[in-house]
Design a protein around this motif. Structure first.
Motif, PDB file in Angstrom:
ATOM      1  N   PHE A 119       0.835  -1.199   0.000  1.00 49.59           N
ATOM      2  CA  PHE A 119       0.000   0.000   0.000  1.00 49.59           C
ATOM      3  C   PHE A 119       0.874   1.255   0.000  1.00 49.59           C
ATOM      4  O   PHE A 119       0.617   2.202  -0.736  1.00 49.59           O
ATOM      5  N   LYS A 120       1.932   1.270   0.802  1.00 50.18           N
ATOM      6  CA  LYS A 120       2.800   2.445   0.866  1.00 50.18           C
ATOM      7  C   LYS A 120       3.515   2.663  -0.471  1.00 50.18           C
ATOM      8  O   LYS A 120       3.641   3.796  -0.929  1.00 50.18           O
ATOM      9  N   LYS A 121       3.958   1.579  -1.108  1.00 47.74           N
ATOM     10  CA  LYS A 121       4.605   1.712  -2.419  1.00 47.74           C
ATOM     11  C   LYS A 121       3.645   2.323  -3.435  1.00 47.74           C
ATOM     12  O   LYS A 121       4.023   3.196  -4.215  1.00 47.74           O
ATOM     13  N   CYS A 122       2.398   1.876  -3.409  1.00 47.05           N
ATOM     14  CA  CYS A 122       1.391   2.425  -4.319  1.00 47.05           C
ATOM     15  C   CYS A 122       1.136   3.903  -4.021  1.00 47.05           C
ATOM     16  O   CYS A 122       1.063   4.732  -4.941  1.00 47.05           O
ATOM     17  N   MET A 123       1.006   4.217  -2.755  1.00 47.60           N
ATOM     18  CA  MET A 123       0.735   5.586  -2.339  1.00 47.60           C
ATOM     19  C   MET A 123       1.877   6.517  -2.782  1.00 47.60           C
ATOM     20  O   MET A 123       1.639   7.602  -3.315  1.00 47.60           O
ATOM     21  N   LEU A 124       3.115   6.090  -2.611  1.00 47.91           N
ATOM     22  CA  LEU A 124       4.263   6.909  -3.006  1.00 47.91           C
ATOM     23  C   LEU A 124       4.349   7.064  -4.522  1.00 47.91           C
ATOM     24  O   LEU A 124       4.705   8.133  -5.026  1.00 47.91           O
ATOM     25  N   ALA A 125       4.004   6.001  -5.253  1.00 47.54           N
ATOM     26  CA  ALA A 125       4.030   6.080  -6.717  1.00 47.54           C
ATOM     27  C   ALA A 125       3.001   7.079  -7.225  1.00 47.54           C
ATOM     28  O   ALA A 125       3.285   7.894  -8.109  1.00 47.54           O
ATOM     29  N   VAL A 126       1.796   7.034  -6.654  1.00 45.43           N
ATOM     30  CA  VAL A 126       0.736   7.969  -7.055  1.00 45.43           C
ATOM     31  C   VAL A 126       1.132   9.397  -6.695  1.00 45.43           C
ATOM     32  O   VAL A 126       0.983  10.319  -7.499  1.00 45.43           O
ATOM     33  N   THR A 127       1.651   9.596  -5.492  1.00 45.26           N
ATOM     34  CA  THR A 127       2.068  10.927  -5.056  1.00 45.26           C
ATOM     35  C   THR A 127       3.155  11.475  -5.963  1.00 45.26           C
ATOM     36  O   THR A 127       3.133  12.654  -6.324  1.00 45.26           O
ATOM     37  N   ASN A 128       4.090  10.622  -6.339  1.00 37.64           N
ATOM     38  CA  ASN A 128       5.189  11.044  -7.206  1.00 37.64           C
ATOM     39  C   ASN A 128       4.674  11.513  -8.575  1.00 37.64           C
ATOM     40  O   ASN A 128       5.236  12.418  -9.171  1.00 37.64           O
ATOM     41  N   GLU A 129       3.602  10.912  -9.046  1.00 37.75           N
ATOM     42  CA  GLU A 129       3.028  11.301 -10.340  1.00 37.75           C
ATOM     43  C   GLU A 129       2.133  12.528 -10.229  1.00 37.75           C
ATOM     44  O   GLU A 129       2.165  13.409 -11.071  1.00 37.75           O
ATOM     45  N   VAL A 130       1.311  12.584  -9.192  1.00 35.82           N
ATOM     46  CA  VAL A 130       0.301  13.634  -9.074  1.00 35.82           C
ATOM     47  C   VAL A 130       0.873  14.922  -8.468  1.00 35.82           C
ATOM     48  O   VAL A 130       0.627  16.010  -8.974  1.00 35.82           O
ATOM     49  N   CYS A 131       1.581  14.795  -7.367  1.00 42.30           N
ATOM     50  CA  CYS A 131       2.137  15.981  -6.702  1.00 42.30           C
ATOM     51  C   CYS A 131       3.519  15.658  -6.131  1.00 42.30           C
ATOM     52  O   CYS A 131       3.661  15.441  -4.929  1.00 42.30           O
ATOM     53  N   PRO A 132       4.531  15.616  -6.985  1.00 36.41           N
ATOM     54  CA  PRO A 132       5.870  15.222  -6.551  1.00 36.41           C
ATOM     55  C   PRO A 132       6.467  16.141  -5.482  1.00 36.41           C
ATOM     56  O   PRO A 132       7.320  15.696  -4.706  1.00 36.41           O
ATOM     57  N   GLU A 133       5.994  17.382  -5.391  1.00 38.89           N
ATOM     58  CA  GLU A 133       6.515  18.291  -4.369  1.00 38.89           C
ATOM     59  C   GLU A 133       6.099  17.871  -2.955  1.00 38.89           C
ATOM     60  O   GLU A 133       6.682  18.298  -1.971  1.00 38.89           O
TER      61      GLU A 133
END
Length: 177
Positions: free
Chosen positions: A120-134
């Motif tokens: 779940f954390k890997k998925c969450m970080l991947a989505v965050t990196n794409e949507v709002c990397p800041e």
């Protein structure tokens, strides 16, 4: 034999003119030097004057009038911004812990194994990196290890159980578990 004197019994108070004379304010029941951020616990003019004379007088004695007032305002603004940094960091930490509890609750409610949290954390970080990397740093700070998830779930369960026991609608025979 006379009882020993205690500082608290002397009822010493901060005097407003110490700010202009010596660059000191009262902060948390102590005297705080606006220049070097050192604290003095005993509110005596002698202590404040000695600190100012020994540490700062050579540099600040020539500041008078409006220049001195501006310097005091500058120091107060600086102190306020330092405190705001700590408050925002504390708020970020609290949000991170709350997020950790939310994820643990979601896993427990959906009968998912605690080991799913790593995925779940890997998925969450991947989505965050794409949507709002800041914002990726904020999401990386969320503690989502398996042990943490187990601990959070236990704490949530214990909290629910104690709420159940303290509820006025709880039958008397169930309160002695």
């Amino acid at each position: 034999m006379a009882p020993k004197r205690k500082i608290n019994d002397e009822h010493r108070i901060f005097k407003e003119d110490w700010t202009e004379l010596f660059f000191f304010i009262e902060h948390g029941g102590k005297l705080l030097c606006l220049i070097c951020n050192k604290t003095i616990t005993v509110m005596k003019e002698y202590n404040v004057r000695r600190h100012y004379d020994n540490e700062h007088k050579a540099k600040f004695e020539n500041l008078t009038g409006e220049l001195r007032q501006n310097k005091i305002k500058h120091f107060l603004t600086s102190l306020s911004s330092q405190q705001n940094i700590f408050k925002s960091q504390n708020t970020r930490n609290e949000a991170s812990v709350r997020a950790s509890y939310v994820v643990a609750e979601m896993l427990a409610k959906n009968n998912r194994p605690f080991t799913d949290i790593e995925f779940f954390k890997k998925c969450m970080l991947a989505v965050t990196n794409e949507v709002c990397p800041e914002k990726i740093k904020l999401f990386e700070e969320i503690s989502l290890s398996t042990r943490t998830c187990v601990r959070r779930t236990e704490e949530l369960g214990n909290n629910l159980f104690s709420q159940f026991l303290s509820s006025p609608h709880t039958p008397k025979h169930t309160q002695h578990f």
